[in-house]
Write an enzyme that holds these catalytic residues in place. Structure first.
Site, PDB file in Angstrom:
ATOM      1  CG  ASP A  37      -3.979   4.184  -8.651  1.00 14.01           C
ATOM      2  OD1 ASP A  37      -4.580   3.937  -7.579  1.00 14.01           O
ATOM      3  OD2 ASP A  37      -2.746   4.182  -8.740  1.00 14.01           O
ATOM      4  CG  ASP A  60     -10.430  -3.331  -7.324  1.00 16.69           C
ATOM      5  OD1 ASP A  60      -9.266  -3.765  -7.260  1.00 16.69           O
ATOM      6  OD2 ASP A  60     -11.291  -3.580  -6.455  1.00 16.69           O
ATOM      7  CB  VAL A  61      -5.578  -4.668 -10.362  1.00 24.23           C
ATOM      8  CG1 VAL A  61      -5.015  -3.452 -11.069  1.00 24.23           C
ATOM      9  CG2 VAL A  61      -5.128  -4.731  -8.916  1.00 24.23           C
ATOM     10  CG  ASN A  87       3.519   0.203 -11.049  1.00 25.37           C
ATOM     11  OD1 ASN A  87       4.630  -0.064 -10.605  1.00 25.37           O
ATOM     12  ND2 ASN A  87       2.809   1.246 -10.611  1.00 25.37           N
ATOM     13  CB  SER A 138       9.887  -6.806  -5.658  1.00 21.69           C
ATOM     14  OG  SER A 138      10.670  -6.339  -4.567  1.00 21.69           O
ATOM     15  CE1 TYR A 151       5.516  -5.402  -2.381  1.00 17.60           C
ATOM     16  CE2 TYR A 151       7.765  -6.127  -1.997  1.00 17.60           C
ATOM     17  CZ  TYR A 151       6.861  -5.332  -2.676  1.00 17.60           C
ATOM     18  OH  TYR A 151       7.307  -4.468  -3.653  1.00 17.60           O
ATOM     19  CE  LYS A 155       5.436  -6.562  -5.834  1.00 17.31           C
ATOM     20  NZ  LYS A 155       4.759  -5.947  -7.009  1.00 17.31           N
ATOM     21  CG  ASP A 185      11.724   8.234  -1.482  1.00 16.75           C
ATOM     22  OD1 ASP A 185      11.106   7.853  -0.458  1.00 16.75           O
ATOM     23  OD2 ASP A 185      11.950   9.436  -1.737  1.00 16.75           O
ATOM     24  CB  THR A 186       7.208   4.018  -3.912  1.00 19.91           C
ATOM     25  OG1 THR A 186       7.361   2.945  -2.969  1.00 19.91           O
ATOM     26  CG2 THR A 186       8.012   3.724  -5.164  1.00 19.91           C
TER      27      THR A 186
END
Length: 295
Positions: A37, A60-61, A87, A138, A151, A155, A185-186
């Site tokens: 992360d 860093d992805v 993720n 997602s 987004y 996804k 709930d992230t």
């Protein structure tokens, strides 16, 4: 079915949210973890909490050498990688006309290119160990909502990345799954709710369970079971899987009528809120220097 005991698992976006919950669950069952992360403080806090069999890597992805270095740390520590969970993910706010173009591009870089970098770096070891790849997509791959174009596009893109990868590596003994969650709930969802009244009103207006929020713990439990099964699809909650089959119906004007009715009011409100904030991403994402957080 195979358990995680003794397996080396790389999780990106591992500092918070679903990534952290999954790390805790797998660690309790004997897994060895490589947590990656950009959010350095919570990443190292989690590693300290879990104790042995964990290495934490600030990575860093969006940078392939950074992910290759993270994989190298895991291989050096544990001899290889058996499971990779791609993720890491972020979201941007605002209509196509109003969103900051740099924020839109960053979502694609993290959510799509970042998945490619993660998998590309880990795949030689995964192939060697006939392992498992889980790409976190997602419910957004199946549906659409105004103000979240980047987004949804990202996804949907990684779902098809996973589908293609599955064909490429099946003969090598590697299984590939994609995870599809409704609202969890992230920190990502909580940040959006805190920033945007229009986002909260949109969730309230969605029919049936579409606007409900699932706990991180319930999501982590489904991920854990899916990894045990090397599942092709992980759906959270379970009803999300139905929408995979109903995609053509979900995208009809009839199915979209509630959102079509609300959009002329909600979207200008969202754009006004984004303008007032002076940013198209959460404050936490911006504070990370255009980094990545757990989706």
């Amino acid at each position: 079915m195979t358990g995680p005991a003794g397996k080396a698992v790389l999780i990106t976006g591992g500092a918070r949210g679903v990534g952290a919950e999954l790390a805790r669950r797998l660690h309790r069952r004997g897994a060895r973890l490589i947590l990656a992360d950009l959010d350095e403080a919570p990443l190292h806090d989690l590693a300290a909490e879990l104790g042995d069999r964990v290495v934490a890597v600030v990575a860093d992805v969006t940078d392939l050498p950074s992910m290759e270095a993270a994989v190298a740390v895991g291989v050096d520590a544990f001899g290889g990688i058996d499971i990779v969970v791609a993720n890491a993910g972020i979201a941007s706010y605002g209509s196509v006309l109003a969103v900051d173009p740099a924020a839109f591009r960053r979502v694609i870089d993290v959510n799509v290119v970042g998945v490619f970098h993660t998998v590309r770096a880990a795949l030689p070891s995964i192939i060697e160990r006939r392992g498992y790849v889980l790409v976190v997509s997602s419910l957004a791959a199946y549906t659409s909502a105004p103000g979240l174009a980047a987004y949804h596009a990202s996804k949907a893109g990684v779902e098809y990345f996973a589908n293609t990868l599955r064909l490429e590596v099946a003969h090598r003994g590697v299984d590939v799954g994609s995870a599809h969650m409704a609202w969890i709930d992230t920190p990502l969802v909580r940040d959006a709710k805190a920033d945007l009244g229009a986002f909260r009103r949109m969730l309230d207006a969605l029919p049936g369970p579409l606007g409900s929020t699932t706990s991180v713990q319930a999501c982590g439990a489904r991920f854990e079971r899916g990894i045990d099964r090397r599942a092709t699809h992980i759906d959270v909650p379970g009803w999300v899987g139905v929408l995979r089959w109903l995609r053509p119906l979900v995208r009809t004007r009839l199915a979209e009528r509630d959102l079509r009715r609300l959009t002329p009011t909600l979207l200008p409100e969202m754009d006004a809120e984004v303008a007032a904030l002076g940013r198209s991403v959460s404050a936490r994402t911006r504070a990370l220097g255009d980094g990545h957080t757990a989706g």
